[in-house]
Structure formats: C-alpha cells, structure tokens
Write a protein that holds these residues in place. Structure first.
Motif, PDB file in Angstrom:
ATOM      1  N   LEU A  26       0.828  -1.213   0.000  1.00 21.37           N
ATOM      2  CA  LEU A  26       0.000   0.000   0.000  1.00 21.37           C
ATOM      3  C   LEU A  26       0.859   1.258   0.000  1.00 21.37           C
ATOM      4  O   LEU A  26       0.507   2.255  -0.629  1.00 21.37           O
ATOM      5  CB  LEU A  26      -0.927  -0.012   1.210  1.00 21.37           C
ATOM      6  N   ALA A  27       1.998   1.208   0.701  1.00 20.87           N
ATOM      7  CA  ALA A  27       2.881   2.375   0.741  1.00 20.87           C
ATOM      8  C   ALA A  27       3.559   2.620  -0.603  1.00 20.87           C
ATOM      9  O   ALA A  27       3.961   3.740  -0.901  1.00 20.87           O
ATOM     10  CB  ALA A  27       3.938   2.189   1.827  1.00 20.87           C
ATOM     11  N   ALA A  28       3.691   1.593  -1.429  1.00 24.00           N
ATOM     12  CA  ALA A  28       4.354   1.743  -2.726  1.00 24.00           C
ATOM     13  C   ALA A  28       3.410   2.244  -3.810  1.00 24.00           C
ATOM     14  O   ALA A  28       3.863   2.638  -4.883  1.00 24.00           O
ATOM     15  CB  ALA A  28       4.967   0.416  -3.160  1.00 24.00           C
ATOM     16  N   ILE A  29       2.106   2.246  -3.545  1.00 19.41           N
ATOM     17  CA  ILE A  29       1.148   2.710  -4.548  1.00 19.41           C
ATOM     18  C   ILE A  29       1.344   4.197  -4.830  1.00 19.41           C
ATOM     19  O   ILE A  29       1.408   4.611  -5.989  1.00 19.41           O
ATOM     20  CB  ILE A  29      -0.293   2.423  -4.096  1.00 19.41           C
ATOM     21  N   GLY A  30       1.468   5.009  -3.785  1.00 19.04           N
ATOM     22  CA  GLY A  30       1.618   6.455  -3.958  1.00 19.04           C
ATOM     23  C   GLY A  30       2.843   6.843  -4.767  1.00 19.04           C
ATOM     24  O   GLY A  30       2.744   7.570  -5.764  1.00 19.04           O
ATOM     25  N   PRO A  31       4.034   6.384  -4.363  1.00 18.26           N
ATOM     26  CA  PRO A  31       5.218   6.712  -5.166  1.00 18.26           C
ATOM     27  C   PRO A  31       5.146   6.171  -6.598  1.00 18.26           C
ATOM     28  O   PRO A  31       5.636   6.800  -7.528  1.00 18.26           O
ATOM     29  CB  PRO A  31       6.368   6.058  -4.399  1.00 18.26           C
ATOM     30  N   GLY A  32       4.527   5.007  -6.777  1.00 19.88           N
ATOM     31  CA  GLY A  32       4.386   4.451  -8.126  1.00 19.88           C
ATOM     32  C   GLY A  32       3.548   5.355  -9.018  1.00 19.88           C
ATOM     33  O   GLY A  32       3.908   5.633 -10.165  1.00 19.88           O
ATOM     34  N   ILE A  33       2.442   5.819  -8.484  1.00 19.35           N
ATOM     35  CA  ILE A  33       1.585   6.748  -9.239  1.00 19.35           C
ATOM     36  C   ILE A  33       2.312   8.070  -9.467  1.00 19.35           C
ATOM     37  O   ILE A  33       2.269   8.634 -10.566  1.00 19.35           O
ATOM     38  CB  ILE A  33       0.250   6.960  -8.500  1.00 19.35           C
ATOM     39  N   GLY A  34       3.014   8.546  -8.426  1.00 17.64           N
ATOM     40  CA  GLY A  34       3.745   9.818  -8.552  1.00 17.64           C
ATOM     41  C   GLY A  34       4.823   9.770  -9.618  1.00 17.64           C
ATOM     42  O   GLY A  34       4.967  10.703 -10.410  1.00 17.64           O
ATOM     43  N   ILE A  35       5.579   8.683  -9.663  1.00 15.63           N
ATOM     44  CA  ILE A  35       6.631   8.557 -10.671  1.00 15.63           C
ATOM     45  C   ILE A  35       6.026   8.457 -12.063  1.00 15.63           C
ATOM     46  O   ILE A  35       6.545   9.036 -13.015  1.00 15.63           O
ATOM     47  CB  ILE A  35       7.539   7.356 -10.357  1.00 15.63           C
ATOM     48  N   GLY A  36       4.920   7.746 -12.184  1.00 17.75           N
ATOM     49  CA  GLY A  36       4.249   7.647 -13.491  1.00 17.75           C
ATOM     50  C   GLY A  36       3.796   9.002 -14.007  1.00 17.75           C
ATOM     51  O   GLY A  36       3.992   9.337 -15.183  1.00 17.75           O
ATOM     52  N   ILE A  37       3.199   9.787 -13.138  1.00 20.13           N
ATOM     53  CA  ILE A  37       2.753  11.132 -13.536  1.00 20.13           C
ATOM     54  C   ILE A  37       3.950  12.007 -13.866  1.00 20.13           C
ATOM     55  O   ILE A  37       3.943  12.743 -14.873  1.00 20.13           O
ATOM     56  CB  ILE A  37       1.894  11.764 -12.418  1.00 20.13           C
ATOM     57  N   LEU A  38       4.995  11.922 -13.045  1.00 16.64           N
ATOM     58  CA  LEU A  38       6.191  12.739 -13.251  1.00 16.64           C
ATOM     59  C   LEU A  38       6.857  12.464 -14.595  1.00 16.64           C
ATOM     60  O   LEU A  38       7.167  13.391 -15.354  1.00 16.64           O
ATOM     61  CB  LEU A  38       7.190  12.482 -12.111  1.00 16.64           C
ATOM     62  N   VAL A  39       7.042  11.208 -14.909  1.00 18.89           N
ATOM     63  CA  VAL A  39       7.686  10.848 -16.175  1.00 18.89           C
ATOM     64  C   VAL A  39       6.790  11.222 -17.355  1.00 18.89           C
ATOM     65  O   VAL A  39       7.268  11.750 -18.365  1.00 18.89           O
ATOM     66  CB  VAL A  39       8.045   9.344 -16.195  1.00 18.89           C
ATOM     67  N   GLY A  40       5.495  10.984 -17.218  1.00 20.37           N
ATOM     68  CA  GLY A  40       4.563  11.337 -18.296  1.00 20.37           C
ATOM     69  C   GLY A  40       4.565  12.827 -18.601  1.00 20.37           C
ATOM     70  O   GLY A  40       4.591  13.232 -19.771  1.00 20.37           O
ATOM     71  N   LYS A  41       4.554  13.644 -17.569  1.00 15.56           N
ATOM     72  CA  LYS A  41       4.569  15.103 -17.778  1.00 15.56           C
ATOM     73  C   LYS A  41       5.915  15.578 -18.328  1.00 15.56           C
ATOM     74  O   LYS A  41       5.972  16.524 -19.105  1.00 15.56           O
ATOM     75  CB  LYS A  41       4.257  15.828 -16.467  1.00 15.56           C
ATOM     76  N   THR A  42       6.999  14.902 -17.931  1.00 11.56           N
ATOM     77  CA  THR A  42       8.314  15.267 -18.472  1.00 11.56           C
ATOM     78  C   THR A  42       8.385  14.965 -19.962  1.00 11.56           C
ATOM     79  O   THR A  42       8.886  15.782 -20.754  1.00 11.56           O
ATOM     80  CB  THR A  42       9.429  14.526 -17.726  1.00 11.56           C
ATOM     81  N   VAL A  43       7.889  13.802 -20.358  1.00 10.27           N
ATOM     82  CA  VAL A  43       7.883  13.455 -21.787  1.00 10.27           C
ATOM     83  C   VAL A  43       7.006  14.429 -22.556  1.00 10.27           C
ATOM     84  O   VAL A  43       7.339  14.860 -23.665  1.00 10.27           O
ATOM     85  CB  VAL A  43       7.416  11.994 -21.978  1.00 10.27           C
ATOM     86  N   GLU A  44       5.890  14.802 -21.965  1.00 11.98           N
ATOM     87  CA  GLU A  44       5.007  15.787 -22.605  1.00 11.98           C
ATOM     88  C   GLU A  44       5.721  17.133 -22.772  1.00 11.98           C
ATOM     89  O   GLU A  44       5.633  17.774 -23.823  1.00 11.98           O
ATOM     90  CB  GLU A  44       3.756  15.964 -21.746  1.00 11.98           C
ATOM     91  N   GLY A  45       6.474  17.540 -21.743  1.00 10.02           N
ATOM     92  CA  GLY A  45       7.227  18.792 -21.824  1.00 10.02           C
ATOM     93  C   GLY A  45       8.330  18.723 -22.870  1.00 10.02           C
ATOM     94  O   GLY A  45       8.585  19.699 -23.589  1.00 10.02           O
TER      95      GLY A  45
END
Length: 81
Positions: A26-45
């Motif tokens: 359960l503790a790994a769900i948050g960072p997993g989602i955060g990293i996914g959003i972070l990488v996705g927005k970086t690629v978009e940028g």
C-alpha cells in the motif's frame, strides 16, 4: 525460555509478517503513481519544447529520487511496525 514459548513467538512473527508486506504494498502505490505522472509530464514537456529536454530530464531524475524516498520510508516503517 521453553519450547512452547519459542513456538508461540515464531507463530506470532509468521502471522504478523503478512501485514508488513501488505503495508509496504500500500505504501508503494503512492510513489508508483507519482513517478508515473512525473515521467509522463516530463515526456510531454520534452515533446512541446525539445530544446529544454536536458533541463527537464535532470529535474525529472531529482523528482524521481525524492518520490522514491517515500517508498523507502514505507519499507522502513513496515519493518519498524
């Protein structure tokens, strides 16, 4: 300590060990989602402004390091509790 006490202690540790794994999952769900959003927005940028790719990549790796620290805190908390 007698044999019965050791057996009871081993049973308690085995029974509670599963809760630590669930807690870390359960503790790994948050960072997993955060990293996914972070990488996705970086690629978009990078797609929008290719000349900023180096700066965005550096910032992304810093963000991933800080977000991954949350997962490490989660695994340490799982061992402590």
């Amino acid at each position: 300590m007698d044999i019965v006490t050791l057996a009871q202690a081993a049973e308690t540790v085995t029974r509670n060990e599963g809760f630590g794994a669930i807690g870390y999952g359960l503790a790994a769900i948050g960072p997993g989602i955060g990293i996914g959003i972070l990488v996705g927005k970086t690629v978009e940028g990078m797609a929008r402004q290719p000349e900023m790719a180096g700066t965005l990549r550096t910032t992304m790796f810093l963000g991933i390091a800080f977000t991954e620290a949350l997962a490490l805190i989660g695994i340490v908390a799982g061992f402590l509790f």
